[in-house]
Every structure is written in C-alpha cells, then in structure tokens.
Motif scaffolding. Structure first.
Motif, short mmCIF file in Angstrom:
data_model
loop_
_atom_site.label_atom_id
_atom_site.label_comp_id
_atom_site.label_asym_id
_atom_site.label_seq_id
_atom_site.Cartn_x
_atom_site.Cartn_y
_atom_site.Cartn_z
N VAL A 55 13.98 74.23 37.53
CA VAL A 55 15.41 74.24 36.62
C VAL A 55 16.13 74.09 38.18
O VAL A 55 16.21 74.26 38.96
N ALA A 56 16.96 73.74 36.90
CA ALA A 56 18.03 72.84 38.05
C ALA A 56 19.13 74.18 39.01
O ALA A 56 19.07 75.40 38.57
N GLY A 57 18.80 73.89 40.85
CA GLY A 57 18.85 74.03 41.26
C GLY A 57 18.06 75.03 41.98
O GLY A 57 17.93 76.19 42.67
N ASN A 58 17.28 75.17 41.29
CA ASN A 58 16.11 75.63 41.74
C ASN A 58 16.24 76.94 42.21
O ASN A 58 15.29 77.86 44.00
N PHE A 59 16.44 78.24 41.57
CA PHE A 59 15.95 79.33 41.62
C PHE A 59 15.07 79.89 40.74
O PHE A 59 14.82 79.99 40.10
N ILE A 60 14.84 80.88 41.15
CA ILE A 60 14.07 81.93 40.30
C ILE A 60 14.34 83.26 39.30
O ILE A 60 15.00 83.80 40.24
N ASP A 61 14.22 83.45 38.45
CA ASP A 61 14.84 83.56 36.91
C ASP A 61 13.38 84.33 36.50
O ASP A 61 12.48 84.69 37.22
N GLU A 62 13.52 85.91 35.46
CA GLU A 62 12.92 86.28 34.83
C GLU A 62 11.35 85.94 34.47
O GLU A 62 10.72 85.63 34.44
#
Length: 243
Positions: free
Chosen positions: A119-126
């Motif tokens: 994901v753009a920004g390499n963060f973890i969402d649900e």
C-alpha cells in the motif's frame, strides 16, 4: 497502546477474527498438507527457515547479494507445478506500492518465498492486519518486515498536508491520516530532515503494530513464533537498513 489497536472497528475485527481463527484452523491442515513440499519450496530450492531469526538472516543475506549485484541463479519456471499445489512463504513484507520497490528483487528471493502486502506509504490497516494474520496462522510465516523507502511520496504528501492544513482530493486522505501519527512523532524531535525521520518513524510504528495486534499476531509473537522488524530501502544503492 496504538490508536489502530484501540479503534472501535477493532471490536468488529476481533469478532470476525474469532470466526476467522476457527476457519484458519480448519483451513491450515489442507493448506499445509498441500504445501508439504515447502521445505524446499523456494525458487532456489532453499530450505524454509524454521525460526524468525533464520528468516531475518535470509533477508539480510539476500539483500547483500542484491547490493553486490550477485543474485542467485534462478529459473523462475522451475518449481511452477509444485507452487500450484500450495505455498509456504517464510516472511511477510509490508511494502510501499512504489514501482521502484520490488521486495523479491531487493531480497533476492524467488516465487513463493515472500508474502507481500503493499500500500502506498507501507502502513498496516484492517485489511493489512487480516492479510498478515492469514500469512502467519495459515501459511506459517515467521517474520513480518515493514519496509519503507527513501523519498516516499506518501509520507511527503502527509507532511505537506499537515504543514498546509489541507487534505488532498479523492480517497487520498485515508493514506494521509494513516501516516499522520508517524509525522507528528517525528516533528517532536525537530529533525533536520523531516521526510527521512517521518519515514523511519512510520516503519517503526507499523512494525510494532505487526507484533502487538491481537489476537493472532500478538499471541504468536508472545509464543516466540513470530517477530516483526522495521527497515528502510535506499532506491539508489539498493541497500536495506534495519532499524
């Protein structure tokens, strides 16, 4: 405690996770049986790491080969039929969608060896959490690496949004809002290079989440079956620096 872990939606996710966990338990047996070959599942026929530390060493060694321009010889068509029957990746990589960041190349790994969440920004969402839970509970992944990179456009957009007190159009605010905590944290230290500091903080915060989000990831981490790590990729040199 991270904001994501304490959000109202986590209650719903945990409810779903209860059902998911049962489903995972049922699904795990056939998947593992189908991928019994996975002790030599990689494109290179390398034994699958059995501990988080072994998985980390394999990534470190692979990146060293990539930087040196000495990748392992690989015929990616080899093992195709085996991979069609199942998979057993040894590590999960949370990476940015940036087209210049290709985890399989960066770590010199073949097909079937890395489970990639991008994901753009390499963060973890649900959705990222659910993907990582599947990777660990069903596929047996031992290591989660959150991989950022230099000059990340998503992080820069978040910095600009905060400084200008504006939001970008469309669905982009969802990316900005996910990265905001890292930028705010970096701003507190008043760094000379806010983009670099915020990018570092972003991978650290998400690596922590990857190991503390319950119930599946936190339980496996507590049992020593899973580790998470943060790292930054230099697009120019190809080198990965572990933070």
């Amino acid at each position: 405690m991270c904001e994501t872990c304490s959000s109202p939606s986590i209650g719903r996710r945990r409810l779903l996770a209860g059902g998911l966990a049962g489903g995972l338990a049922l699904a795990a047996a056939p998947l593992f049986a189908a991928s019994a070959f996975a002790q030599t599942s990689g494109g290179y026929g390398t034994a699958t790491p059995v501990t988080p530390d072994e998985a980390m060493k394999r990534l470190v060694d692979g990146n060293a080969r990539y930087v040196a321009g000495k990748p392992q010889e690989a015929d990616y068509s080899a093992g195709r039929l085996k991979r069609a029957t199942g998979q057993q990746p040894f590590a999960a990589i949370v990476a940015c969608s940036d087209s210049r960041v290709v985890p399989e190349l960066v770590f010199d790994q073949g097909p079937g060896e890395l489970f990639i969440v991008r994901v753009a920004g390499n963060f973890i969402d649900e959705n990222g959490l659910a993907s990582l839970e599947f990777a660990t509970a069903v596929l047996g992944v031992k290591l989660i690496l959150v991989l950022g990179h230099a000059s990340c456009g998503a992080v820069q957009a978040t910095i600009t949004s905060i400084k200008d007190n504006t939001l970008p159009p469309g669905h982009l605010p969802s990316l900005v809002n996910a990265i905001r905590p890292a930028v705010y944290e970096a701003m507190r230290s008043n760094p000379s290079d806010l983009l670099a500091a915020a990018s570092d903080q972003n991978v650290k915060l998400n690596a922590k989440l990857a190991q503390t989000a319950g119930p599946i990831l936190s339980e496996r981490a507590a049992a020593g079956q899973l580790k998470s790590a943060a790292a930054m990729y230099d697009i120019g040199t190809g080198k990965v620096t572990f933070l």
